[in-house]
Design an enzyme around this catalytic site. Sequence first.
Site, mmCIF file in Angstrom:
data_model
loop_
_atom_site.group_PDB
_atom_site.id
_atom_site.type_symbol
_atom_site.label_atom_id
_atom_site.label_comp_id
_atom_site.label_asym_id
_atom_site.label_seq_id
_atom_site.Cartn_x
_atom_site.Cartn_y
_atom_site.Cartn_z
ATOM 1 N N ARG A 139 36.340 -117.740 -112.096
ATOM 2 C CA ARG A 139 35.994 -116.736 -113.113
ATOM 3 C C ARG A 139 35.694 -115.373 -112.496
ATOM 4 N NH1 ARG A 139 32.764 -121.069 -116.964
ATOM 5 N NH2 ARG A 139 34.598 -121.541 -118.220
ATOM 6 N N LYS A 171 41.371 -137.418 -129.218
ATOM 7 C CA LYS A 171 41.112 -137.663 -130.633
ATOM 8 C C LYS A 171 41.762 -136.649 -131.566
ATOM 9 C CE LYS A 171 36.694 -140.013 -130.245
ATOM 10 N NZ LYS A 171 35.255 -139.883 -130.556
ATOM 11 N N GLY A 220 40.568 -127.651 -120.941
ATOM 12 C CA GLY A 220 39.987 -128.097 -119.675
ATOM 13 C C GLY A 220 40.795 -129.201 -119.013
ATOM 14 N N GLY A 270 37.049 -123.082 -125.442
ATOM 15 C CA GLY A 270 36.793 -122.928 -126.879
ATOM 16 C C GLY A 270 37.575 -121.799 -127.524
HETATM 17 P P1 ADP Z 1 41.746 -130.700 -123.323
HETATM 18 O O1 ADP Z 1 40.461 -130.716 -122.546
HETATM 19 O O2 ADP Z 1 42.898 -130.208 -122.511
HETATM 20 O O3 ADP Z 1 41.611 -129.975 -124.641
HETATM 21 P P2 ADP Z 1 41.218 -133.285 -124.482
HETATM 22 O O4 ADP Z 1 39.802 -133.198 -124.027
HETATM 23 O O5 ADP Z 1 41.475 -133.176 -125.933
HETATM 24 O O6 ADP Z 1 42.118 -132.225 -123.687
HETATM 25 O O7 ADP Z 1 41.847 -134.687 -124.058
HETATM 26 C C1 ADP Z 1 41.848 -135.173 -122.743
HETATM 27 C C2 ADP Z 1 41.457 -136.629 -122.689
HETATM 28 O O8 ADP Z 1 42.287 -137.437 -123.500
HETATM 29 C C3 ADP Z 1 41.610 -137.155 -121.293
HETATM 30 O O9 ADP Z 1 40.340 -137.557 -120.811
HETATM 31 C C4 ADP Z 1 42.555 -138.346 -121.423
HETATM 32 O O10 ADP Z 1 42.205 -139.442 -120.610
HETATM 33 C C5 ADP Z 1 42.404 -138.712 -122.877
HETATM 34 N N1 ADP Z 1 43.554 -139.463 -123.374
HETATM 35 C C6 ADP Z 1 44.829 -139.084 -123.402
HETATM 36 N N2 ADP Z 1 45.632 -140.063 -123.864
HETATM 37 C C7 ADP Z 1 44.844 -141.109 -124.132
HETATM 38 C C8 ADP Z 1 45.061 -142.428 -124.648
HETATM 39 N N3 ADP Z 1 46.286 -142.858 -124.970
HETATM 40 N N4 ADP Z 1 44.000 -143.242 -124.795
HETATM 41 C C9 ADP Z 1 42.769 -142.814 -124.464
HETATM 42 N N5 ADP Z 1 42.469 -141.573 -123.990
HETATM 43 C C10 ADP Z 1 43.506 -140.734 -123.817
#
Ligand code: ADP
Length: 399
Positions: free
Chosen positions: A38, A199, A357, A380
């Site tokens: 940063r 999710k 992230g 965010g």
């Molecule tokens: P970002 O931080 O890039 O916005 P997210 O936090 O939404 O991404 O999602 C990342 C998480 O999703 C990771 O920890 C990954 O392990 C999990 N993930 C991805 N695919 C699956 C799956 N099929 N089942 C369970 N967890 C998953």
Amino acid sequence: MTAFKTLDDLGDVTGKVALVRVDLNLPMQDGAVTDDTRIRAAMPTVLELADKGAKVLLLAHFGRPKGERVSTQSLSMVVGAVQDTLGREVMFVPEIAGDVVKQAIGILRAGDIAVLENTRFWKGEEKNDPELVKAIAANADFYVNDAFSAAHRAHATTEGLAHVLPAYAGRSMQAELEALEKALGNPVRPVAAVVGGAKVSSKLDVLKHLVGQVDHLIIGGGMANTFLAARGVDVGKSLCEHDLTGTAEEIMEAADKANCTIHLPYEVVVSKEFAANPPSLRTSNVHEVAADEMILDVGPTAVEALADALKTCRTLVWNGPLGAFETVPFDAATVALAKTAAALTKEGVLVSVAGGGDTVAALHHAGVANDFSYISTAGGAFLEWMEGRELPGVAALQR
Ligand code: ADP
Ligand code: MG
């Protein structure tokens, strides 16, 4: 996008006082900064202003002190790291407004740099209190916002100051806005979006917005399971939000109406336990997942099909990994599609923008982070932008 002023629009700033909002919310361990990304992001703006002869006052928040002075969250702790990264001497000022700041400005010479105290020590920061805004502005000649990552908050130093001082976007802010404009504001079509991650519930607004914006929506990760379940697929023990299958159906209907093609995995990598290289690992058609299996990645043939779809596109925006990429071999789909995107970008046929992230971590893991057109580290603010929301800190620069 309405225009905003940049450092190119500044006249002679010799001896003028610049308030520069940056992101110094740095990861720390045992009192030491563990990652100076940063600081490096703010560096072009800070050095450019200093080299043009301004007196540069850095404003930033650190942690969540909630309007109180909390000694463990003083920005005095990061001054050493800022000095090291910038390669310049940096003064610390334990206030953000008033006589102490005024005296400091008196001591600073043209081209000097100072870090002011954690803005969130003052209650008026998060309330965007006009009195605090006025008091901070009173010591300065102009305001530069270089903290896109804080632009989704309408706080005194992220939004308020832009109304009372001549306001400019810093170089990082400028680069981010230009990249985002190319990705979704005014993109070259066809446009693909990859949305993955754990999710659906955390990215509902992103999905709803994107179906009206992109030509191809590639859904992967845990959230794809909810969409598969909505289509009547038995996803076994997979992560799945069964209460959101109705919402998933609505999103698919909206996509249909908007001529947005949704790509769901038709082949998946499954196992009975969530571990590295588990014995029960296998690749399956989505319709043949057993009741005791979990979907943990998109299958290799399905990823090839996604890569083919991507090859027809000119713009890509990516948030969320396609699988549980932290555990091998469930990183395979994310790595493969990331490599395709990187290669297309290098060939000059694809504009690729990614953020989030875990997404940024996954792209580093794939070894392609430097080959994307732009990687946003804004968290965010990046997600709110993907939701199509106006970011107050950006809007204030655009008036
Ligand atoms: P970002 O931080 O890039 O916005 P997210 O936090 O939404 O991404 O999602 C990342 C998480 O999703 C990771 O920890 C990954 O392990 C999990 N993930 C991805 N695919 C699956 C799956 N099929 N089942 C369970 N967890 C998953
Ligand atoms: Mg995450």
